[in-house]
Design a protein around this motif. Sequence first.
Motif, PDB file in Angstrom:
ATOM      1  N   ILE A 197       1.741   6.565  -6.881  1.00  0.00           N
ATOM      2  CA  ILE A 197       0.608   7.372  -7.384  1.00  0.00           C
ATOM      3  C   ILE A 197       0.867   8.858  -7.079  1.00  0.00           C
ATOM      4  O   ILE A 197       0.590   9.728  -7.906  1.00  0.00           O
ATOM      5  CB  ILE A 197      -0.733   6.883  -6.782  1.00  0.00           C
ATOM      6  N   ALA A 198       1.451   9.148  -5.904  1.00  0.00           N
ATOM      7  CA  ALA A 198       1.760  10.551  -5.558  1.00  0.00           C
ATOM      8  C   ALA A 198       2.750  11.136  -6.578  1.00  0.00           C
ATOM      9  O   ALA A 198       2.617  12.293  -6.994  1.00  0.00           O
ATOM     10  CB  ALA A 198       2.309  10.641  -4.139  1.00  0.00           C
ATOM     11  N   ILE A 199       3.738  10.316  -6.985  1.00  0.00           N
ATOM     12  CA  ILE A 199       4.722  10.800  -7.977  1.00  0.00           C
ATOM     13  C   ILE A 199       4.025  11.075  -9.314  1.00  0.00           C
ATOM     14  O   ILE A 199       4.256  12.100  -9.968  1.00  0.00           O
ATOM     15  CB  ILE A 199       5.880   9.788  -8.135  1.00  0.00           C
ATOM     16  N   ILE A 200       3.114  10.167  -9.706  1.00  0.00           N
ATOM     17  CA  ILE A 200       2.375  10.371 -10.965  1.00  0.00           C
ATOM     18  C   ILE A 200       1.527  11.650 -10.853  1.00  0.00           C
ATOM     19  O   ILE A 200       1.467  12.462 -11.780  1.00  0.00           O
ATOM     20  CB  ILE A 200       1.499   9.137 -11.286  1.00  0.00           C
ATOM     21  N   PHE A 201       0.921  11.857  -9.685  1.00  0.00           N
ATOM     22  CA  PHE A 201       0.089  13.050  -9.487  1.00  0.00           C
ATOM     23  C   PHE A 201       0.913  14.334  -9.608  1.00  0.00           C
ATOM     24  O   PHE A 201       0.486  15.283 -10.242  1.00  0.00           O
ATOM     25  CB  PHE A 201      -0.593  13.006  -8.097  1.00  0.00           C
TER      26      PHE A 201
ATOM     27  N   ALA B 278       0.847  -1.199   0.000  1.00  0.00           N
ATOM     28  CA  ALA B 278       0.000   0.000   0.000  1.00  0.00           C
ATOM     29  C   ALA B 278       0.883   1.250   0.000  1.00  0.00           C
ATOM     30  O   ALA B 278       0.638   2.193  -0.769  1.00  0.00           O
ATOM     31  CB  ALA B 278      -0.919  -0.013   1.214  1.00  0.00           C
ATOM     32  N   ALA B 279       1.928   1.253   0.830  1.00  0.00           N
ATOM     33  CA  ALA B 279       2.819   2.422   0.896  1.00  0.00           C
ATOM     34  C   ALA B 279       3.484   2.658  -0.461  1.00  0.00           C
ATOM     35  O   ALA B 279       3.510   3.794  -0.963  1.00  0.00           O
ATOM     36  CB  ALA B 279       3.880   2.226   1.984  1.00  0.00           C
ATOM     37  N   ALA B 280       4.005   1.564  -1.079  1.00  0.00           N
ATOM     38  CA  ALA B 280       4.704   1.714  -2.356  1.00  0.00           C
ATOM     39  C   ALA B 280       3.730   2.216  -3.421  1.00  0.00           C
ATOM     40  O   ALA B 280       4.045   3.143  -4.189  1.00  0.00           O
ATOM     41  CB  ALA B 280       5.330   0.386  -2.775  1.00  0.00           C
TER      42      ALA B 280
ATOM     43  N   LEU C 117      -2.622  11.922  -0.474  1.00  0.00           N
ATOM     44  CA  LEU C 117      -1.742  10.772  -0.765  1.00  0.00           C
ATOM     45  C   LEU C 117      -0.434  10.879   0.030  1.00  0.00           C
ATOM     46  O   LEU C 117       0.074   9.881   0.554  1.00  0.00           O
ATOM     47  CB  LEU C 117      -1.426  10.708  -2.264  1.00  0.00           C
ATOM     48  N   LEU C 118       0.105  12.088   0.137  1.00  0.00           N
ATOM     49  CA  LEU C 118       1.364  12.265   0.885  1.00  0.00           C
ATOM     50  C   LEU C 118       1.166  11.925   2.367  1.00  0.00           C
ATOM     51  O   LEU C 118       2.025  11.296   2.990  1.00  0.00           O
ATOM     52  CB  LEU C 118       1.891  13.697   0.729  1.00  0.00           C
TER      53      LEU C 118
END
Length: 278
Positions: A22-26, A15-17, A207-208
């Motif tokens: 997803i945060a990086i994609i965002f 879940a963390a990964a 997300l962060l």
Amino acid sequence: MAMENLKQFLVVLSAAAAIGFIAIIFVLRWVLHFQDGLAWDGGLAEFNWHPVLTVTGFIFLQGIAIIVYRLPWTWQCSKLMMKFIHAGLNLLAFVFAVIAMVAVFDFHNAANIPNMYSLHSWLGLTAVILYGLQLVLGVGMYLIPVTPVSWRATFMPFHVYGGLLLFASIIAVALMGITEKLIFGLKDPKYKDSPPEAIFVNVLGVLLVLFGSLILWIATRTSWKRPRDQILHSLHTNGGGGDNTKVASALSQLQDGSDAEATGDVRKRSNKADEQAN
Ligand code: HEM
């Protein structure tokens, strides 16, 4: 090697990964789709390196560096090798953070915007400086072989507390930065009118927070530590005295010199226990 609640660990780690990715994609979609893209030209596209590098480096890489000792498939590797990986990831995170700072200072100077006026900038720069200090002290204490074992053991709680405090604070600083940028940047419609960009970037903030919470959860589970560290932890918290059989068996498992700093400490406690017993 066996781990207590391995399944649970893998669920939280995945879940963390996933949330981190997803945060990086965002953040990339934010700057590439909603903003002016990425460039090194003194303009807004240069500023955009600031959120991209802080999220990917200072938050994601730092999060992975924090939990790298917990990955069960690395437990056959020596502690020394894992220390190099931990230090290397933290160094990379620091380099990303420094470039992110250069990007925003350069953008401000080119556009004649004052530096260091906001709470975000005060706490952010303080975090980068303390992170650098944590890195230097960590290398000095745990990677330089001549550092006395007693110093290593004494400094460890400060290293762990400092690392977790900085990680959590850096996420808080990022949330402030995100909010500032939305308030400054969204003009028509404004932030308060909830345009798609505002909703999208608010989700990035959520997300962060989730990523940070999961990393902190993993890092604070004693039962998910490397087995050698777990033995040491229980010896420490049980006061190390009393059951000499346990101490002796723990020590016999710790013969590999890579765990020297901790072993030395247990050995001292074991001697103390012997003294008490005699
Ligand atoms: C400015 C640090 C993340 C948005 C700054 C400045 C620092 C800093 C030191 C001052 C630059 C100057 O005065 O010239 C950090 C740190 C972060 C981080 C350590 C680690 C997470 C973010 C993120 C955003 C952001 C994710 C989102 C866009 C801003 C904005 C400014 C700024 C809009 C200019 C306004 C101001 O100075 O407050 N940041 N930042 N920051 N940062 Fe960040």
